[in-house]
Design a protein around this motif. Structure first.
Motif, PDB file in Angstrom:
ATOM      1  N   HIS A   1       0.839  -1.188   0.000  1.00 32.96           N
ATOM      2  CA  HIS A   1       0.000   0.000   0.000  1.00 32.96           C
ATOM      3  C   HIS A   1       0.880   1.245   0.000  1.00 32.96           C
ATOM      4  O   HIS A   1       1.915   1.288   0.660  1.00 32.96           O
ATOM      5  N   VAL A   2       0.470   2.230  -0.765  1.00 34.45           N
ATOM      6  CA  VAL A   2       1.131   3.528  -0.804  1.00 34.45           C
ATOM      7  C   VAL A   2       0.267   4.526  -0.055  1.00 34.45           C
ATOM      8  O   VAL A   2      -0.953   4.579  -0.246  1.00 34.45           O
ATOM      9  N   HIS A   3       0.892   5.301   0.794  1.00 30.15           N
ATOM     10  CA  HIS A   3       0.197   6.340   1.555  1.00 30.15           C
ATOM     11  C   HIS A   3       0.162   7.647   0.768  1.00 30.15           C
ATOM     12  O   HIS A   3       1.182   8.089   0.236  1.00 30.15           O
ATOM     13  N   PHE A   4      -1.004   8.259   0.723  1.00 32.69           N
ATOM     14  CA  PHE A   4      -1.188   9.613   0.192  1.00 32.69           C
ATOM     15  C   PHE A   4      -1.501  10.495   1.396  1.00 32.69           C
ATOM     16  O   PHE A   4      -2.506  10.277   2.081  1.00 32.69           O
ATOM     17  N   VAL A   5      -0.623  11.491   1.663  1.00 35.02           N
ATOM     18  CA  VAL A   5      -0.766  12.292   2.882  1.00 35.02           C
ATOM     19  C   VAL A   5      -0.666  13.781   2.557  1.00 35.02           C
ATOM     20  O   VAL A   5       0.422  14.283   2.265  1.00 35.02           O
ATOM     21  N   PRO A   6      -1.778  14.521   2.608  1.00 32.32           N
ATOM     22  CA  PRO A   6      -1.692  15.979   2.490  1.00 32.32           C
ATOM     23  C   PRO A   6      -1.003  16.560   3.728  1.00 32.32           C
ATOM     24  O   PRO A   6      -1.289  16.136   4.858  1.00 32.32           O
ATOM     25  N   LEU A   7      -0.096  17.491   3.519  1.00 32.50           N
ATOM     26  CA  LEU A   7       0.671  18.056   4.628  1.00 32.50           C
ATOM     27  C   LEU A   7       0.418  19.556   4.750  1.00 32.50           C
ATOM     28  O   LEU A   7       0.092  20.218   3.761  1.00 32.50           O
ATOM     29  N   PRO A   8       0.601  20.125   5.944  1.00 32.58           N
ATOM     30  CA  PRO A   8       0.358  21.560   6.137  1.00 32.58           C
ATOM     31  C   PRO A   8       1.446  22.449   5.557  1.00 32.58           C
ATOM     32  O   PRO A   8       1.265  23.665   5.451  1.00 32.58           O
ATOM     33  N   ASP A   9       2.585  21.854   5.185  1.00 30.27           N
ATOM     34  CA  ASP A   9       3.696  22.640   4.646  1.00 30.27           C
ATOM     35  C   ASP A   9       4.565  21.731   3.787  1.00 30.27           C
ATOM     36  O   ASP A   9       4.379  20.508   3.767  1.00 30.27           O
ATOM     37  N   SER A  10       5.529  22.312   3.108  1.00 29.41           N
ATOM     38  CA  SER A  10       6.398  21.525   2.244  1.00 29.41           C
ATOM     39  C   SER A  10       7.318  20.629   3.071  1.00 29.41           C
ATOM     40  O   SER A  10       7.620  20.917   4.235  1.00 29.41           O
ATOM     41  N   LEU A  11       7.758  19.556   2.465  1.00 29.18           N
ATOM     42  CA  LEU A  11       8.641  18.594   3.128  1.00 29.18           C
ATOM     43  C   LEU A  11       9.528  17.957   2.062  1.00 29.18           C
ATOM     44  O   LEU A  11       9.026  17.358   1.109  1.00 29.18           O
ATOM     45  N   SER A  12      10.832  18.100   2.231  1.00 25.78           N
ATOM     46  CA  SER A  12      11.766  17.525   1.269  1.00 25.78           C
ATOM     47  C   SER A  12      12.365  16.236   1.815  1.00 25.78           C
ATOM     48  O   SER A  12      12.384  15.999   3.027  1.00 25.78           O
ATOM     49  N   ALA A  13      12.866  15.410   0.919  1.00 23.49           N
ATOM     50  CA  ALA A  13      13.369  14.089   1.278  1.00 23.49           C
ATOM     51  C   ALA A  13      14.414  14.101   2.393  1.00 23.49           C
ATOM     52  O   ALA A  13      14.377  13.227   3.269  1.00 23.49           O
ATOM     53  N   PRO A  14      15.373  15.044   2.411  1.00 22.97           N
ATOM     54  CA  PRO A  14      16.400  14.995   3.467  1.00 22.97           C
ATOM     55  C   PRO A  14      15.861  15.070   4.892  1.00 22.97           C
ATOM     56  O   PRO A  14      16.529  14.614   5.828  1.00 22.97           O
ATOM     57  N   LEU A  15      14.669  15.630   5.079  1.00 21.35           N
ATOM     58  CA  LEU A  15      14.102  15.663   6.422  1.00 21.35           C
ATOM     59  C   LEU A  15      13.658  14.278   6.879  1.00 21.35           C
ATOM     60  O   LEU A  15      13.658  13.981   8.079  1.00 21.35           O
ATOM     61  N   LEU A  16      13.295  13.429   5.931  1.00 24.14           N
ATOM     62  CA  LEU A  16      12.918  12.063   6.273  1.00 24.14           C
ATOM     63  C   LEU A  16      14.104  11.116   6.170  1.00 24.14           C
ATOM     64  O   LEU A  16      14.187  10.134   6.905  1.00 24.14           O
ATOM     65  N   PHE A  17      15.006  11.393   5.262  1.00 20.27           N
ATOM     66  CA  PHE A  17      16.209  10.579   5.070  1.00 20.27           C
ATOM     67  C   PHE A  17      17.441  11.461   5.263  1.00 20.27           C
ATOM     68  O   PHE A  17      18.089  11.863   4.298  1.00 20.27           O
ATOM     69  N   PRO A  18      17.791  11.784   6.504  1.00 18.20           N
ATOM     70  CA  PRO A  18      18.958  12.657   6.751  1.00 18.20           C
ATOM     71  C   PRO A  18      20.269  11.880   6.661  1.00 18.20           C
ATOM     72  O   PRO A  18      21.188  12.090   7.449  1.00 18.20           O
ATOM     73  N   PHE A  19      20.354  11.007   5.720  1.00 15.67           N
ATOM     74  CA  PHE A  19      21.529  10.167   5.478  1.00 15.67           C
ATOM     75  C   PHE A  19      21.501   9.811   3.994  1.00 15.67           C
ATOM     76  O   PHE A  19      20.606  10.240   3.256  1.00 15.67           O
ATOM     77  N   GLY A  20      22.430   9.047   3.519  1.00 14.31           N
ATOM     78  CA  GLY A  20      22.489   8.700   2.112  1.00 14.31           C
ATOM     79  C   GLY A  20      21.240   7.989   1.630  1.00 14.31           C
ATOM     80  O   GLY A  20      20.696   7.134   2.334  1.00 14.31           O
ATOM     81  N   HIS A  21      20.754   8.359   0.439  1.00 10.06           N
ATOM     82  CA  HIS A  21      19.578   7.710  -0.123  1.00 10.06           C
ATOM     83  C   HIS A  21      19.665   7.758  -1.647  1.00 10.06           C
ATOM     84  O   HIS A  21      20.431   8.509  -2.228  1.00 10.06           O
ATOM     85  N   HIS A  22      18.845   6.925  -2.267  1.00  9.10           N
ATOM     86  CA  HIS A  22      18.798   6.867  -3.724  1.00  9.10           C
ATOM     87  C   HIS A  22      17.805   7.908  -4.241  1.00  9.10           C
ATOM     88  O   HIS A  22      16.813   8.220  -3.581  1.00  9.10           O
TER      89      HIS A  22
END
Length: 224
Positions: A118-139
């Motif tokens: 399952h894929v989650h669709f989540v409306p957020l109150p503000d912008s969010l970039s990948a480094p905030l969720l993956f503050p380490f190396g990622h593809h």
């Protein structure tokens, strides 16, 4: 509806898709709300999320029992982009939204405990970039389809489409190195946005107003 390929007696999503009266959803919502399917297209269905951290959160999942989106065939994935667009429009075209999947195999014991992809669709109150969720190396990937192809022959992964439209993922090595466990993204979202609700979806054992509102908004939006 396509016949279900249930390869686990404990698959809660397969139970719910089959209309079982003892599914988790039916136990919570009772006979007045038998089916939370708000949108359906080809191989995919859309449900409002149990445990609404943010209003109008939904799950996109296949009828067929498959453990990871990376394991779906091309025909099953063909509808995905169109479903997301219809979902986005049906939710009022939110400015910021996140897509994520914790693709996990049942044999690993990882993920949220539901091994029906399952894929989650989540409306957020503000912008969010990948480094905030993956503050380490990622593809990084050109598209979700490219990301799923990248992980097709691997094991567990977490994949996100951030609010800027960037696609990122981590695989087995990062999950192990950084000790990333169940519901990682939900926990991080609750922390980042200071959500005063439980991040663990299993703690939601009574009807949620936000879930019922999300269902009604999408179901009667005219996009279904």
């Amino acid at each position: 509806m396509e016949a279900l390929n249930i390869n686990s007696d404990s698959c809660e999503f397969c139970e719910e898709l089959s209309g079982a009266s003892d599914s988790r959803f039916r136990k919570i919502y009772g006979p007045e709300f038998l089916d939370r399917t708000a949108l359906e297209s080809g191989a995919l269905v859309v449900w409002p999320t149990i445990g609404q951290l943010f209003p109008n959160s939904f799950l996109i999942l296949p009828h067929r029992h498959v453990e990871r989106f990376a394991d779906l065939n091309s025909a099953e994935l063909d509808d995905f982009s169109a479903v997301v667009e219809r979902l986005w429009n049906g939710c009022g075209a939110p400015e910021h939204y996140l897509l994520f999947e914790h693709g996990a195999r049942a044999c690993s014991g990882a993920g949220c405990g539901i091994y029906h992809c399952h894929v989650h669709f989540v409306p957020l109150p503000d912008s969010l970039s990948a480094p905030l969720l993956f503050p380490f190396g990622h593809h990084t990937h050109e598209s979700l389809l490219d990301a799923w192809a990248f992980h097709r022959d691997g094991g567990n992964y977490i994949l996100i489409r951030d609010t800027l439209g960037k696609i990122s993922s981590i695989g087995e090595q990062s999950l192990s190195t950084h000790n990333i466990g169940s519901q990682y993204v939900r926990r991080k979202l609750a922390e980042i946005f200071d959500v005063q609700r439980p991040w663990d979806w299993r703690e939601y054992d009574s009807p949620e107003h936000d879930l019922q509102s999300a269902y009604k908004e999408l179901r009667f939006s005219g996009v279904s």
